[in-house]
Design a protein around this motif. Structure first.
Motif, mmCIF file in Angstrom:
data_model
loop_
_atom_site.group_PDB
_atom_site.id
_atom_site.type_symbol
_atom_site.label_atom_id
_atom_site.label_comp_id
_atom_site.label_asym_id
_atom_site.label_seq_id
_atom_site.Cartn_x
_atom_site.Cartn_y
_atom_site.Cartn_z
ATOM 1 N N LEU A 30 0.829 -1.217 0.000
ATOM 2 C CA LEU A 30 0.000 0.000 0.000
ATOM 3 C C LEU A 30 0.860 1.262 0.000
ATOM 4 N N CYS A 31 1.962 1.227 0.787
ATOM 5 C CA CYS A 31 2.849 2.400 0.832
ATOM 6 C C CYS A 31 3.449 2.664 -0.543
ATOM 7 N N LEU A 34 0.847 3.901 -3.061
ATOM 8 C CA LEU A 34 0.573 5.325 -2.885
ATOM 9 C C LEU A 34 1.707 6.169 -3.458
ATOM 10 N N THR A 156 -3.734 1.997 7.538
ATOM 11 C CA THR A 156 -2.966 2.253 6.309
ATOM 12 C C THR A 156 -3.883 2.257 5.092
ATOM 13 N N PHE A 160 -4.518 5.182 2.433
ATOM 14 C CA PHE A 160 -4.273 4.933 1.002
ATOM 15 C C PHE A 160 -5.506 5.288 0.175
ATOM 16 N N ALA A 214 3.327 8.759 1.649
ATOM 17 C CA ALA A 214 3.660 7.341 1.492
ATOM 18 C C ALA A 214 4.893 6.987 2.314
#
Lengths: 307, 250
Positions: A30-31, A34, A156, A160, A214
């Protein structure tokens, strides 16, 4: 219609994923998703190749780590501090770089990112080679303990989704229309009275801020901010993710990030572990040679052609 | 608005590395006229145009538009003052629809062009006006067509619609009929005549048929300097003009 269905399926998958896959790996995805979507805002929709986005990702990672660990800020404020810092860095870098185009823009952003990298090596608050370790995850609004991976995952995911929505909205906003016009035909946009540099600068700052968000999120997930985050490899990796998934598509970069993170994870434990960069390099070459529009770009073209 | 001349240049010159492309051009464009800039290849027409639209900075001389000195103004700035140009190669946004092309030109007036949090649906209030402009140039059927799929002549017509959306006081047209078939030339000529009823037009044009049909006043350039100026009859009977175009009779 197809797009809406695609998003609905993706949302359901993201909601149930942590019951089947390791949440920390999903959060890593997810990080980076993003990060890549934020980067795509300036490459895909602004038409500017930045080769220094690691500085925003890494810079925000450090600021968030420092804010939470040393200043004792709550997690939410720490994340905001990181994103804001990246936005300010983006404003400074953008004001210097935005007047240039193509390779010159890429070179200036790379040079500035390298300067930031050396600053992070030598500054005392970053922990140099060791990085900033043991950043506490804290609690959400003082109630939910984020040390729990499931809680952290949904936190998270919420961030996101909010950021992803903002990017999609930006693309389909009055501002996004002008940005498209500038990318399509810059001299004409000027002749219609638009100060194109100011529009590009705003896109660049937005992109840097969200890239920073992010990086900040990554610090909280892994409880670590390190030089890897700010290294130019990271700038290259985000280009790779974006191109692989589909530059200038809204969901493409997230898909690209998913592919890269999954590959890195799968290959790391197998016999090819030392060869990860080579495998990624081969994939990149195949992508550029045979499906230049990226996964989502090709898919979209296929759907448009068939229906 | 009450100025007799909407655009005045005084001693305008441009040197490129010692070569004088535009030499001491003093040009007066009367408000309401269709004014043509003609001359053989290399006479400096396009350079004059680029100086007026701030693509280049003049080496010497001044420019006054609507009573205001624009010698040092920025390109986007003069557009906002109502002096809008078209380009030699059709200037459209190829990956947007015809409607979006016109709308992006209208939308600056809304003052929301930096708003990235607002939906683009907020631009729909402009659709009606955009359709009017498309209808005016005969493109109403192509509103939803992506522009790169449109024929060349239609792109030029769209460009004029996009320019008109700015409500320009002075339209600068750079060879509006270049590369067109006869039918398209006819259509664009009519269109220019129509839109010039309420504004001033300064155009660079090669097609002398178009110039004679449209223009109130003609300036002939040769080697960067003004050779002569007058109505089509005056200019076309001037032996120096014939010489400039055909060379000296042997």
């Amino acid at each position: 219609m197809t797009t809406k269905l695609g998003y609905a399926v993706a949302l359901v998958l993201l909601l149930i994923a942590p019951f089947f896959l390791y949440p920390v790996l999903l959060m890593k995805f997810l990080c980076f998703a993003l990060f890549a979507c934020a980067f795509n805002l300036i490459l895909g929709f602004g038409g500017l190749l930045s080769f220094g986005h690691a500085a925003f990702f890494g810079g925000a990672a450090y600021i968030t780590g420092h804010a939470i660990k040393v200043w004792g800020l709550p997690t939410e404020l720490g994340l905001l501090a990181g994103a804001a810092a990246a936005g300010i860095m983006g404003l400074a870098a953008g004001m210097l770089a935005i007047r240039r185009q193509g390779i010159y823009f890429a070179m200036i952003t790379l040079a500035l990112a390298q300067m930031a990298y050396f600053l992070f090596i030598s500054a005392p608050f970053t922990g140099g080679e060791n990085g900033l370790q043991g950043v506490p995850r804290g609690t959400l609004l003082g109630m939910v303990d984020l040390q729990d991976n499931m809680a952290m995952y949904y936190f998270t995911l919420a961030i996101f989704l909010a950021a992803f929505w903002l990017i999609a909205r930006t693309v389909h906003s009055p501002f996004g229309q002008v940005l498209r016009a500038i990318r399509d035909n810059e001299p004409r946009a000027v002749s219609l009275g638009y100060d194109v540099d100011r529009y590009k600068l705003q896109a660049f700052v937005l992109s840097a801020t969200l890239a920073g968000l992010a990086g900040a999120l990554k610090t909280v997930v892994f409880q670590l901010a390190s030089l890897t985050d700010a290294h130019w490899h990271m700038s290259g990796e985000v280009v790779l993710m974006t191109l692989l998934g589909g530059v200038g598509t809204i969901a493409g970069p997230a898909v690209g990030a998913g592919i890269i993170v999954a590959l890195q994870n799968l290959l790391a434990s197998g016999p090819l572990s030392a060869w990860v960069p080579v495998v990624l390099g081969v994939i990149f070459v195949i992508c550029v040679l045979s499906f230049r529009r990226g996964v989502i770009g090709e898919l979209r073209a296929f759907i448009q052609k068939s229906f | 608005m009450s100025e007799e001349h909407i655009l005045v240049t005084d001693g305008l010159s441009k040197d490129f590395l010692g070569f004088t492309a535009v030499d001491n051009v003093t040009l007066k464009v009367r408000t309401g006229d269709i004014h043509a800039l003609i001359g053989p290849n290399g006479a400096g027409k396009t350079t004059v145009f680029n100086l007026l639209t701030k693509v280049h900075q003049p080496t010497r001389g001044t420019m006054t538009y609507d009573g205001r000195d624009i010698t040092r103004a920025k390109p986007a700035q003069i557009a906002r003052m109502g002096m809008v140009r078209s380009f030699q190669i059709s200037a459209v946004f190829p990956h947007m629809t015809a409607l979006e092309n016109v709308r992006v030109s209208l939308q600056r007036e809304l003052g929301t062009s930096f708003h990235f949090w607002r939906s683009e649906k907020s631009l729909r209030v402009l659709d009606e006006r955009a359709m009017e402009l498309l209808t005016m140039v005969g493109l109403e059927r192509y509103a939803e067509t992506e522009v790169h799929e449109m024929a060349y002549g239609r792109k030029r017509a769209l460009e004029i619609a996009t320019t008109l959306a700015q409500e320009p006081k002075l339209m600068l047209l750079d060879e509006p009929t270049q590369g067109m078939g006869r039918e398209d030339v006819q259509r664009i000529t009519e269109l220019i005549r129509e839109v010039a009823k309420s504004r001033t037009v300064l155009m660079v044009e090669h097609n002398l048929g178009v110039v004679s049909a449209l223009c109130d006043r003609i300036t002939v350039l040769q080697r960067g300097a003004i050779l002569t100026e007058g109505t089509y009859e005056e200019v076309s009977s001037d032996p120096r003009v014939k010489e400039a175009y055909m060379g000296r009779a042997a």
